[in-house]
Design a protein around this motif. Structure first.
Motif, mmCIF file in Angstrom:
data_model
loop_
_atom_site.group_PDB
_atom_site.id
_atom_site.type_symbol
_atom_site.label_atom_id
_atom_site.label_comp_id
_atom_site.label_asym_id
_atom_site.label_seq_id
_atom_site.Cartn_x
_atom_site.Cartn_y
_atom_site.Cartn_z
ATOM 1 N N TRP A 23 12.976 1.337 -0.669
ATOM 2 C CA TRP A 23 13.230 2.116 -1.892
ATOM 3 C C TRP A 23 14.019 3.387 -1.567
ATOM 4 C CZ3 TRP A 23 9.437 5.982 -4.372
ATOM 5 C CH2 TRP A 23 9.909 6.398 -5.631
ATOM 6 N N ASP A 46 9.950 -5.264 2.329
ATOM 7 C CA ASP A 46 9.463 -4.966 0.982
ATOM 8 C C ASP A 46 10.626 -4.575 0.077
ATOM 9 O OD1 ASP A 46 7.096 -4.484 -0.811
ATOM 10 O OD2 ASP A 46 8.240 -2.633 -1.032
ATOM 11 N N SER A 163 0.973 -4.888 -8.240
ATOM 12 C CA SER A 163 1.210 -3.612 -7.573
ATOM 13 C C SER A 163 0.815 -2.515 -8.550
ATOM 14 C CB SER A 163 2.693 -3.511 -7.210
ATOM 15 O OG SER A 163 2.976 -2.246 -6.672
ATOM 16 N N ASN A 164 0.181 -1.471 -8.039
ATOM 17 C CA ASN A 164 -0.247 -0.346 -8.882
ATOM 18 C C ASN A 164 -1.258 -0.752 -9.947
ATOM 19 O OD1 ASN A 164 1.647 1.723 -7.789
ATOM 20 N ND2 ASN A 164 3.190 0.324 -8.599
ATOM 21 N N GLN A 185 -0.320 -4.125 -4.102
ATOM 22 C CA GLN A 185 0.410 -3.115 -3.321
ATOM 23 C C GLN A 185 0.235 -1.772 -4.022
ATOM 24 O OE1 GLN A 185 4.968 -1.889 -2.660
ATOM 25 N NE2 GLN A 185 4.530 -3.880 -1.796
ATOM 26 N N SER A 212 4.246 4.135 0.423
ATOM 27 C CA SER A 212 4.346 5.577 0.707
ATOM 28 C C SER A 212 3.353 6.013 1.797
ATOM 29 C CB SER A 212 4.150 6.414 -0.567
ATOM 30 O OG SER A 212 5.075 6.053 -1.562
ATOM 31 N N LEU A 214 3.835 7.359 4.548
ATOM 32 C CA LEU A 214 4.185 8.631 5.203
ATOM 33 C C LEU A 214 4.110 9.784 4.209
ATOM 34 C CD1 LEU A 214 7.328 7.346 7.175
ATOM 35 C CD2 LEU A 214 4.901 7.174 7.792
ATOM 36 N N ASN A 216 5.823 9.847 1.487
ATOM 37 C CA ASN A 216 7.049 9.639 0.693
ATOM 38 C C ASN A 216 8.045 10.817 0.644
ATOM 39 O OD1 ASN A 216 7.725 10.580 -2.096
ATOM 40 N ND2 ASN A 216 7.634 8.455 -2.679
ATOM 41 N N ILE A 257 4.000 -0.274 4.827
ATOM 42 C CA ILE A 257 5.456 -0.515 4.723
ATOM 43 C C ILE A 257 6.272 0.780 4.722
ATOM 44 C CG2 ILE A 257 5.372 -2.820 3.694
ATOM 45 C CD1 ILE A 257 5.470 -1.487 0.901
ATOM 46 N N LYS A 259 9.240 3.312 4.952
ATOM 47 C CA LYS A 259 10.683 3.148 4.734
ATOM 48 C C LYS A 259 11.456 4.122 5.614
ATOM 49 C CE LYS A 259 14.488 5.088 2.670
ATOM 50 N NZ LYS A 259 14.952 6.497 2.670
ATOM 51 N N SER A 260 12.499 3.628 6.231
ATOM 52 C CA SER A 260 13.481 4.530 6.837
ATOM 53 C C SER A 260 14.824 3.826 6.839
ATOM 54 C CB SER A 260 13.105 4.924 8.262
ATOM 55 O OG SER A 260 14.091 5.835 8.746
ATOM 56 N N VAL A 261 15.893 4.639 6.754
ATOM 57 C CA VAL A 261 17.232 4.076 6.909
ATOM 58 C C VAL A 261 17.856 4.590 8.209
ATOM 59 C CG1 VAL A 261 17.637 3.707 4.454
ATOM 60 C CG2 VAL A 261 18.211 5.931 5.455
ATOM 61 N N GLN A 262 17.046 5.281 9.022
ATOM 62 C CA GLN A 262 17.570 5.826 10.275
ATOM 63 C C GLN A 262 17.119 4.962 11.448
ATOM 64 O OE1 GLN A 262 17.142 10.058 10.769
ATOM 65 N NE2 GLN A 262 16.728 10.339 8.593
ATOM 66 N N ARG A 265 14.159 6.000 13.667
ATOM 67 C CA ARG A 265 12.875 5.961 12.956
ATOM 68 C C ARG A 265 12.465 4.515 12.649
ATOM 69 N NH1 ARG A 265 13.502 10.672 8.387
ATOM 70 N NH2 ARG A 265 13.018 12.472 9.711
ATOM 71 N N ASN A 269 8.905 3.752 14.021
ATOM 72 C CA ASN A 269 7.840 3.471 13.037
ATOM 73 C C ASN A 269 7.183 2.116 13.290
ATOM 74 O OD1 ASN A 269 8.577 5.859 11.831
ATOM 75 N ND2 ASN A 269 9.504 4.936 10.007
#
Ligand SMILES: NC(=O)c1ccc[n+]([C@@H]2O[C@H](COP(=O)([O-])OP(=O)(O)OC[C@H]3O[C@@H](n4cnc5c(N)ncnc54)[C@H](OP(=O)(O)O)[C@@H]3O)[C@@H](O)[C@H]2O)c1
Length: 324
Positions: A23, A46, A163-164, A185, A212, A214, A216, A257, A259-262, A265, A269
């Motif tokens: 996300w 995810d 979810s939620n 989830q 979330s 971490l 978020n 789950i 998330k990272s785009v780096q 990480r 992670n």
């Protein structure tokens, strides 16, 4: 290459404990992240229609299937968006997701939120009179949607869940259909441990996936990855704070789950560290007084004027979703 710890769902399918969240990203970031992650050993992804990047994920999947992994080695989750809850929309929405991803099936399909929006007016249909709000569909019930979801062909989805969803909402689905969601989830981390929901899910055999994990980092609140106590435990273990937060969720037995785009990480992670009971309890204690939920739809822009949570402190103004 380590693929990490593997967990088993109530339908006997397995999923890796750590998955990659997708996300919120700038163009091309997720395509890159998914490719890096799969090459590094991630097998659990995810996704969601509303993240508006499933076409990018599809491009990344083309680069790694079958050269790096076979399709059946991946566990791929996506989610039914709120504007497709109407029974006639459910399979169409799944087909659209499969097309974006270039896949024939998903391993898991979740009802993303316990709220319906009208179909055919975009992902966030503007409210006709209230500026900054989304129009709700107050006719389609959660049970209507669940009945359509559980009828989806097994050739297109291996498992379905939610979810939620709160305990009361899940109980209503089960009472109406006898079908227990395989997964719920939900947001879960030391500041929102969701103890009641976790205990209930264990009793029912519903697998929890923690999103979330971490904290978020979106809403300008202090970052959980910079929390003093989390840092202390990380220093002691020679780990990153994110690894400690992932380990806190893993200690509780569910999937997590981040998330990272780096690249660095995404790699770090995924490296699992183990918490002792003492460290787990030390981190759990930080949530006793600072309970924080980072994802609340009535604070989003545009907002959904709906009260989705059971807990006392979240008795805020707003409709309750139609359950049946
Ligand atoms: N079902 C739902 O309603 C729902 C709601 C929210 C999220 N989710 C899913 O859960 C996934 C994870 O949740 P999330 O994205 O809200 O939050 P998260 O994974 O808790 O945190 C992501 C944030 O942490 C940063 N981060 C990643 N690794 C880090 C590290 N090692 N150290 C410090 N910061 C780090 C990321 O930035 P960089 O990318 O720059 O590293 C990003 O800003 C989502 O991506 C999505 O797939 C589902």
């Amino acid at each position: 290459m380590s693929l990490g710890k593997i967990l088993t769902l109530s339908n006997d399918n397995t999923l890796p404990q750590i998955g990659l969240g997708t996300w919120l990203s700038k163009p091309h970031e997720v395509e890159n992240a998914v490719e890096i992650a799969v090459r590094h050993g991630y097998r659990h992804l995810d996704l969601a229609r509303v993240y508006q990047n499933q076409d990018e994920v599809g491009r990344a999947l083309k680069k790694v299937i079958p050269s790096v992994v076979k399709r059946e080695e991946l566990f791929i989750t996506s989610k039914l968006w709120n504007n497709s809850h109407q029974p006639a929309e459910v399979e169409k929405a799944l087909d659209e997701t499969l097309e974006q991803l270039g896949l024939e099936y998903l391993d898991l399909y979740l009802v993303h939120w316990a709220v319906a929006f009208p179909p055919g007016k975009g992902l966030f249909p503007p409210h006709p009179t209230k500026e900054g709000e989304v129009e709700l569909d107050t006719e389609t019930s959660l049970v209507d949607t669940w009945k359509a979801v559980i009828k989806l062909p097994k050739s297109k989805v291996r498992a379905v869940g939610v979810s939620n969803f709160t305990i009361a909402q899940i109980e209503a689905l089960i009472a109406a259909t006898g079908v227990v969601p395989i997964v719920n989830q939900v947001e879960a981390h030391p500041l929102l441990p969701q103890d009641d929901l976790v205990a209930y899910s264990k009793e029912k055999g519903i697998h929890i996936t923690a999103y979330s994990p971490l904290g978020n980092n979106l809403v300008g609140k202090p970052k959980l990855t910079e929390h003093k106590v989390v840092q202390e435990v990380a220093d002691k273990l020679g780990a990153t704070t994110a690894q400690v937060l992932v380990a806190w969720g893993a200690y509780r037995g569910y999937s997590v789950i981040p998330k990272s785009v780096q690249e660095s990480r995404i790699h770090s992670n995924f490296k699992q560290v183990e918490l002792s009971k003492e460290d787990y309890e030390k981190i759990t204690a930080i949530g006793k007084e600072n309970r924080t939920r980072f994802n609340i739809p009535i604070t989003y822009n545009p907002k959904w004027d709906i009260n989705l949570f059971d807990e006392e402190e979240e008795k805020v103004a707003g409709h309750k979703p139609k359950v049946q």
